[in-house]
Design a protein around this motif. Structure first.
Motif, PDB file in Angstrom:
ATOM      1  N   GLY A  46       0.811  -1.213   0.000  1.00  0.00           N
ATOM      2  CA  GLY A  46       0.000   0.000   0.000  1.00  0.00           C
ATOM      3  C   GLY A  46       0.841   1.257   0.000  1.00  0.00           C
ATOM      4  N   ALA A  47       0.141   2.377  -0.032  1.00  0.00           N
ATOM      5  CA  ALA A  47       0.786   3.689   0.010  1.00  0.00           C
ATOM      6  C   ALA A  47       1.034   4.074   1.459  1.00  0.00           C
ATOM      7  N   HIS A  48       1.983   4.986   1.661  1.00  0.00           N
ATOM      8  CA  HIS A  48       2.279   5.505   2.991  1.00  0.00           C
ATOM      9  C   HIS A  48       2.383   7.015   2.878  1.00  0.00           C
ATOM     10  N   GLY A  49       1.411   7.723   3.418  1.00  0.00           N
ATOM     11  CA  GLY A  49       1.424   9.180   3.343  1.00  0.00           C
ATOM     12  C   GLY A  49       0.983   9.682   1.981  1.00  0.00           C
ATOM     13  N   VAL A  50       1.328  10.942   1.691  1.00  0.00           N
ATOM     14  CA  VAL A  50       0.860  11.586   0.461  1.00  0.00           C
ATOM     15  C   VAL A  50       1.984  11.915  -0.516  1.00  0.00           C
ATOM     16  N   LYS A  51       3.231  11.553  -0.187  1.00  0.00           N
ATOM     17  CA  LYS A  51       4.369  11.927  -1.034  1.00  0.00           C
ATOM     18  C   LYS A  51       4.872  10.803  -1.927  1.00  0.00           C
ATOM     19  N   GLY A  52       4.091   9.726  -2.053  1.00  0.00           N
ATOM     20  CA  GLY A  52       4.459   8.659  -2.973  1.00  0.00           C
ATOM     21  C   GLY A  52       5.225   7.506  -2.373  1.00  0.00           C
ATOM     22  N   GLU A  53       5.404   7.495  -1.064  1.00  0.00           N
ATOM     23  CA  GLU A  53       6.092   6.368  -0.448  1.00  0.00           C
ATOM     24  C   GLU A  53       5.177   5.144  -0.458  1.00  0.00           C
ATOM     25  N   VAL A  54       5.796   3.966  -0.505  1.00  0.00           N
ATOM     26  CA  VAL A  54       5.034   2.712  -0.476  1.00  0.00           C
ATOM     27  C   VAL A  54       5.487   1.854   0.698  1.00  0.00           C
ATOM     28  N   ARG A  55       4.551   1.069   1.228  1.00  0.00           N
ATOM     29  CA  ARG A  55       4.852   0.118   2.295  1.00  0.00           C
ATOM     30  C   ARG A  55       5.160  -1.227   1.657  1.00  0.00           C
ATOM     31  N   VAL A  56       6.261  -1.841   2.099  1.00  0.00           N
ATOM     32  CA  VAL A  56       6.708  -3.105   1.526  1.00  0.00           C
ATOM     33  C   VAL A  56       6.776  -4.174   2.613  1.00  0.00           C
ATOM     34  N   LEU A  57       6.095  -5.287   2.371  1.00  0.00           N
ATOM     35  CA  LEU A  57       6.197  -6.453   3.237  1.00  0.00           C
ATOM     36  C   LEU A  57       7.411  -7.236   2.764  1.00  0.00           C
ATOM     37  N   PRO A  58       8.464  -7.335   3.598  1.00  0.00           N
ATOM     38  CA  PRO A  58       9.707  -7.954   3.131  1.00  0.00           C
ATOM     39  C   PRO A  58       9.602  -9.472   2.979  1.00  0.00           C
ATOM     40  N   ASN A  59      10.340  -9.962   2.005  1.00  0.00           N
ATOM     41  CA  ASN A  59      10.485 -11.390   1.781  1.00  0.00           C
ATOM     42  C   ASN A  59      11.985 -11.696   1.774  1.00  0.00           C
ATOM     43  N   SER A  60      12.727 -10.899   2.543  1.00  0.00           N
ATOM     44  CA  SER A  60      14.183 -11.001   2.601  1.00  0.00           C
ATOM     45  C   SER A  60      14.633 -10.613   4.002  1.00  0.00           C
ATOM     46  N   ASP A  61      15.688 -11.255   4.469  1.00  0.00           N
ATOM     47  CA  ASP A  61      16.245 -10.932   5.785  1.00  0.00           C
ATOM     48  C   ASP A  61      17.306  -9.847   5.711  1.00  0.00           C
TER      49      ASP A  61
END
Length: 91
Positions: free
Chosen positions: A8-23
């Motif tokens: 999903g998006a995070h805030g209004v400046k274009g950042e995205v939330r990433v669910l990691p699949n890497s350590d």
């Protein structure tokens, strides 16, 4: 090699939330080239990761990708995956 999924998006400046699949946190924190495969597409495109940070209370990374400058553009990336080449696998 898939390293995370945009949830999903995070805030209004274009950042995205990433669910990691890497350590390996540096894949989300270090600026540089990554690949993005949008939902329904087979070929990934090159994107520049500009910056990232970890949200420990949610277990997610928040990243800024070049060219994604507002919430609408960030929302369009929902369910896309971030990738790195297989050769980037640590020993």
């Amino acid at each position: 090699m898939e390293i995370g999924k945009i949830v999903g998006a995070h805030g209004v400046k274009g950042e995205v939330r990433v669910l990691p699949n890497s350590d390996f946190a540096d894949r989300f924190l270090e600026p540089g080239k990554r690949w993005l495969r949008r939902t329904g597409e087979t070929e990934p495109v090159v994107v520049q990761l500009l910056e990232g940070r970890y949200l420990s209370n949610k277990g997610l990374y928040v990243v800024q990708l070049e060219g994604v400058n507002d919430r609408s553009a960030a929302e369009d990336l929902r369910s896309s995956v971030l990738l790195v080449p297989e050769s980037d696998r640590p020993p």
